[in-house]
Design an enzyme around this catalytic site. Sequence first.
Site, PDB file in Angstrom:
ATOM      1  CD  GLU A 183      -3.036  -1.087   2.205  1.00  0.00           C
ATOM      2  OE1 GLU A 183      -4.221  -1.244   1.927  1.00  0.00           O
ATOM      3  OE2 GLU A 183      -2.623  -0.965   3.366  1.00  0.00           O
TER       4      GLU A 183
ATOM      5  CG  HIS B 196      -9.186   5.781   1.217  1.00  0.00           C
ATOM      6  ND1 HIS B 196      -9.058   5.517  -0.125  1.00  0.00           N
ATOM      7  CD2 HIS B 196      -8.616   4.731   1.854  1.00  0.00           C
ATOM      8  CE1 HIS B 196      -8.447   4.350  -0.291  1.00  0.00           C
ATOM      9  NE2 HIS B 196      -8.164   3.858   0.897  1.00  0.00           N
TER      10      HIS B 196
ATOM     11  NE  ARG C 172      -4.807   5.483   2.728  1.00  0.00           N
ATOM     12  CZ  ARG C 172      -5.302   4.616   3.557  1.00  0.00           C
ATOM     13  NH1 ARG C 172      -5.903   5.036   4.642  1.00  0.00           N
ATOM     14  NH2 ARG C 172      -5.193   3.352   3.341  1.00  0.00           N
TER      15      ARG C 172
ATOM     16  CG  HIS D 175     -10.294   6.186   5.243  1.00  0.00           C
ATOM     17  ND1 HIS D 175     -11.219   5.202   4.989  1.00  0.00           N
ATOM     18  CD2 HIS D 175      -9.119   5.546   5.482  1.00  0.00           C
ATOM     19  CE1 HIS D 175     -10.632   4.009   5.064  1.00  0.00           C
ATOM     20  NE2 HIS D 175      -9.363   4.182   5.390  1.00  0.00           N
TER      21      HIS D 175
ATOM     22  NE  ARG E  84      -5.208   5.239   9.198  1.00  0.00           N
ATOM     23  CZ  ARG E  84      -5.640   4.216   8.464  1.00  0.00           C
ATOM     24  NH1 ARG E  84      -5.181   3.002   8.687  1.00  0.00           N
ATOM     25  NH2 ARG E  84      -6.544   4.411   7.533  1.00  0.00           N
TER      26      ARG E  84
HETATM   27  P1  FAD Z   1     -14.539   0.526  15.350  1.00  0.00           P
HETATM   28  O1  FAD Z   1     -14.152  -0.703  14.655  1.00  0.00           O
HETATM   29  O2  FAD Z   1     -15.069   1.616  14.504  1.00  0.00           O
HETATM   30  O3  FAD Z   1     -15.629   0.160  16.437  1.00  0.00           O
HETATM   31  C1  FAD Z   1     -16.317   1.192  17.121  1.00  0.00           C
HETATM   32  C2  FAD Z   1     -17.301   0.582  18.080  1.00  0.00           C
HETATM   33  O4  FAD Z   1     -17.737   1.575  18.992  1.00  0.00           O
HETATM   34  C3  FAD Z   1     -18.571   0.008  17.466  1.00  0.00           C
HETATM   35  O5  FAD Z   1     -18.882  -1.204  18.115  1.00  0.00           O
HETATM   36  C4  FAD Z   1     -19.641   1.030  17.815  1.00  0.00           C
HETATM   37  O6  FAD Z   1     -20.944   0.501  17.955  1.00  0.00           O
HETATM   38  C5  FAD Z   1     -19.130   1.487  19.148  1.00  0.00           C
HETATM   39  N1  FAD Z   1     -19.627   2.796  19.577  1.00  0.00           N
HETATM   40  C6  FAD Z   1     -19.393   4.005  19.028  1.00  0.00           C
HETATM   41  N2  FAD Z   1     -20.018   4.956  19.732  1.00  0.00           N
HETATM   42  C7  FAD Z   1     -20.666   4.330  20.739  1.00  0.00           C
HETATM   43  C8  FAD Z   1     -21.512   4.759  21.786  1.00  0.00           C
HETATM   44  N3  FAD Z   1     -21.844   6.045  21.952  1.00  0.00           N
HETATM   45  N4  FAD Z   1     -22.006   3.837  22.638  1.00  0.00           N
HETATM   46  C9  FAD Z   1     -21.712   2.510  22.487  1.00  0.00           C
HETATM   47  N5  FAD Z   1     -20.927   2.063  21.515  1.00  0.00           N
HETATM   48  C10 FAD Z   1     -20.411   2.958  20.651  1.00  0.00           C
HETATM   49  N6  FAD Z   1      -7.428   0.247   8.772  1.00  0.00           N
HETATM   50  C11 FAD Z   1      -6.415  -0.615   8.548  1.00  0.00           C
HETATM   51  O7  FAD Z   1      -5.475  -0.690   9.334  1.00  0.00           O
HETATM   52  N7  FAD Z   1      -6.437  -1.424   7.439  1.00  0.00           N
HETATM   53  C12 FAD Z   1      -7.442  -1.388   6.534  1.00  0.00           C
HETATM   54  O8  FAD Z   1      -7.440  -2.142   5.575  1.00  0.00           O
HETATM   55  C13 FAD Z   1      -8.506  -0.480   6.750  1.00  0.00           C
HETATM   56  N8  FAD Z   1      -9.522  -0.376   5.855  1.00  0.00           N
HETATM   57  C14 FAD Z   1     -10.584   0.430   6.162  1.00  0.00           C
HETATM   58  C15 FAD Z   1     -11.682   0.454   5.288  1.00  0.00           C
HETATM   59  C16 FAD Z   1     -12.799   1.206   5.614  1.00  0.00           C
HETATM   60  C17 FAD Z   1     -13.989   1.223   4.686  1.00  0.00           C
HETATM   61  C18 FAD Z   1     -12.825   1.964   6.803  1.00  0.00           C
HETATM   62  C19 FAD Z   1     -14.028   2.773   7.161  1.00  0.00           C
HETATM   63  C20 FAD Z   1     -11.718   1.978   7.643  1.00  0.00           C
HETATM   64  C21 FAD Z   1     -10.594   1.215   7.328  1.00  0.00           C
HETATM   65  N9  FAD Z   1      -9.495   1.187   8.163  1.00  0.00           N
HETATM   66  C22 FAD Z   1      -8.464   0.322   7.906  1.00  0.00           C
HETATM   67  C23 FAD Z   1      -9.514   1.903   9.439  1.00  0.00           C
HETATM   68  C24 FAD Z   1      -9.890   0.900  10.540  1.00  0.00           C
HETATM   69  O9  FAD Z   1     -10.861   0.012  10.054  1.00  0.00           O
HETATM   70  C25 FAD Z   1     -10.428   1.591  11.771  1.00  0.00           C
HETATM   71  O10 FAD Z   1      -9.605   2.649  12.140  1.00  0.00           O
HETATM   72  C26 FAD Z   1     -10.482   0.608  12.928  1.00  0.00           C
HETATM   73  O11 FAD Z   1     -11.181  -0.542  12.539  1.00  0.00           O
HETATM   74  C27 FAD Z   1     -11.101   1.233  14.154  1.00  0.00           C
HETATM   75  O12 FAD Z   1     -11.282   0.219  15.105  1.00  0.00           O
HETATM   76  P2  FAD Z   1     -11.875   0.582  16.522  1.00  0.00           P
HETATM   77  O13 FAD Z   1     -11.910  -0.689  17.274  1.00  0.00           O
HETATM   78  O14 FAD Z   1     -11.121   1.710  17.091  1.00  0.00           O
HETATM   79  O15 FAD Z   1     -13.351   1.122  16.223  1.00  0.00           O
HETATM   80  C1  SIN Z   2      -7.633   0.488   2.190  1.00  0.00           C
HETATM   81  O1  SIN Z   2      -7.829  -0.714   2.011  1.00  0.00           O
HETATM   82  O2  SIN Z   2      -7.335   1.271   1.282  1.00  0.00           O
HETATM   83  C2  SIN Z   2      -7.750   1.026   3.565  1.00  0.00           C
HETATM   84  C3  SIN Z   2      -6.506   0.807   4.288  1.00  0.00           C
HETATM   85  C4  SIN Z   2      -6.420   1.694   5.481  1.00  0.00           C
HETATM   86  O3  SIN Z   2      -7.252   2.575   5.675  1.00  0.00           O
HETATM   87  O4  SIN Z   2      -5.472   1.506   6.247  1.00  0.00           O
END
Ligand code: FAD
Ligand code: SIN
Length: 539
Positions: A114, A237, A283, A344, A379
Amino acid sequence: MRQQHDFLVLGSGIAGLSFALRAARHGTVAVLSKRGRAETNTAYAQGGIAAVFAPGDSFEQHIHDTLVAGAGLCREDAVRVAVTEGPPRVRELIELGAEFTRDATPFGYHLTREGGHSQRRVVHATDLTGHEVERTLLEACGRAGVRFFEDHHAIDLISEAKVVGGRGGDRALGCYALDTRSGSVDVFLAKVVVLATGGAGKVYLYTTNPDVATGDGIAMAHRAGAAIANLEFIQFHPTCLYHPQAKNFLISEALRGEGGILRNRSGEAFMERYDPRKELAPRDVVARSIDSELKRRGDDCVFLDMTHMTKAFLVEHFPHIYTTCLTFGIDMAVTPIPVVPAAHYVCGGVCTDLNGRTSIPGLLAIGEVACTGLHGANRLASNSLLEGMVFGQRAADTAREIAEQAPAAPRAPDWDPGRAVPPDEGVIVKQNWEEIRNLMWNYVGIVRTDKRLARAQHRLDNLVGEIQEYYWGYLVTRDLLELRNLADVARLIVACAQERKESRGLHYTLSWPQKDDARFLRDTVLMRGKPAPEAWPRS
Ligand code: FAD
Ligand code: SIN
């Protein structure tokens, strides 16, 4: 309902679940999610998890790439921790049953490339990595006896000061949460409270994030007095599918990693005019180049061209993206994919040390809601799932220590709705919500100016006033709670952006187009009602 646990985790993405799985060895764990437990940003992750496994790769190279992307603001010890502790965390996921894409190398798993990475380094499950990670962790947490409370929307933290009428400290004791199915507000208490609420992409009109990403954790922590930092660094993104019926569909960076070419409507591969690394530049550079190309030509999208690759290769590596594009009438083996940049990822968040501790006793923060210093001003791709796993686990070890010394079971009053009445003007919530997302996109987007930021601040100040009035007058609903948080987070993003009078990483402003190391080689820290410290305790 009243609930008492050792550990209360708000959020069921990779960070919350990594924490919960480990903490369950030491006590009872409750995990709240505001929708279904699998509805997280994590579940939508496509590209993968960055970790050093390739024979020619090294920790030093991954650290170097992360620091370069972070444009001078990464905290080097956080980077070192994430990079060196990543590979064992990935192996644990495999041991728990995660099925990543395999190949015939000695490591046994395919590594994709990437932008910003000098090596092939990204472990993935085709283009559905997040779904596989979420499935694996949810199943493991189920086996470990973690209790899930779905459709429980945390409203605000309960602090000691509130409970004992201002005489106590500001220790976090739990939270009030709206059960969105029954409408009741429940009390959750714990020895340690963990924010794992993810990002805030919904603050912007166009985003890759699902609906849960409304910045609730940042807003709650700020209202409770925690230090917040670096919210000006919003990652856009470069490639979100541009199609009227496609809501938030990401076209993974891994497509460019495997050779995808960005073209404008005339078919020109324009990236070489902007950066010698072309499609594999970090990015922020690619997103700004697309933005500039769109503005220069007056076009509404650019195109990601994969047509020089075989259909067999595309279907094997990107089955989800291939079939989703097909449902919108785009066969990516034949037709370039129309794409635009979209919000993103939030690089800033609630300030933490290397073990998830925030500035509030008893409150930890992990994952996207936290600002560990790993990402600095930008990031590196696929470093976020990595961060969630590594710091989720570290925080669980810290939580165990905190719990051992925590005071006896806290008491807290029930939620007091005051004289609130059922809401009767849903249109107000909808109108304010749309206004915030539009103004953030237009005034606080990829390219900023002082004037646009001032305008955004002015509008947001008015909106926050209106929303507060509504909040106190009416019974809480999920829409109202999310609107309140969106407005608070939008204001914090603008406040951080106004502080930084330079351009660095993801913060680019025409009013201050140069980097200014003499004045701004530091974090932007905000604290409610207190002068902002220059830095926060980090170890
Ligand atoms: P999340 O996975 O977002 O979980 C948040 C949780 O908090 C959920 O359960 C939600 O219900 C809960 N929540 C929120 N507010 C409240 C509230 N008020 N009360 C109760 N619960 C609440 N990163 C990478 O490293 N590699 C990738 O390939 C990648 N691809 C991505 C593709 C997409 C489409 C997106 C959107 C992001 C991507 N990212 C990627 C970024 C990464 O997915 C996220 O930064 C990461 O998953 C965040 O994880 P988290 O556990 O912090 O939060
Ligand atoms: C992607 O697959 O392009 C998302 C990867 C990331 O947000 O880290």
